[in-house]
Design a protein around this motif. Sequence first.
Motif: not given
Length: 161
Positions: A31-37, A47-53
């Motif tokens: 996974a390269v991007l994690t969409l969250t809140t 991790g290596r992927g980006r976290l975006v709220a």
Amino acid sequence: LGVWKAGAGYLPIDPAQPTERISFMLRDSRAVLTLTTEEILDELPAGRGRLVAVDGALMGMQLAAAPATAPEVTIRAEALAYVIYTSGSTGQPKGVAVTHGGLANYVASVPGRVGFGEPGGRYALLQAQATDLGNTVVFASLVTGGELHILGEGAVTDPAA
């Protein structure tokens, strides 16, 4: 839906699962991007992927400035729609990749399947979307033009709710 409109596939993650399992799934799936809140952003493993709220102030500004039209993306039948991880009966969870073609075949058969198919019906999400059954009711509601109700944890075991 936004992930699909962008031409990508998704990996549903239940933040209540152990951090080690979440870390494994993110690494294993690449996974390269994690969409969250904002509420759970700090609880997710880095991790290596980006976290975006998605409810963050910066994201709100970026979304407000984005065009209202869907991107022009062609999605091939063999392209990844989503990945679901098994319980890992051997001790290690295994990712099951579902393609857009496989998903299209499934939803084409939804009307009449296990009671789904009532046009404009009301559906309740009783299980986490991190399970295949959790996704089933989402797809049924989309295909039949129905209402999808995402129930809180307490309502799932409350028949009156």
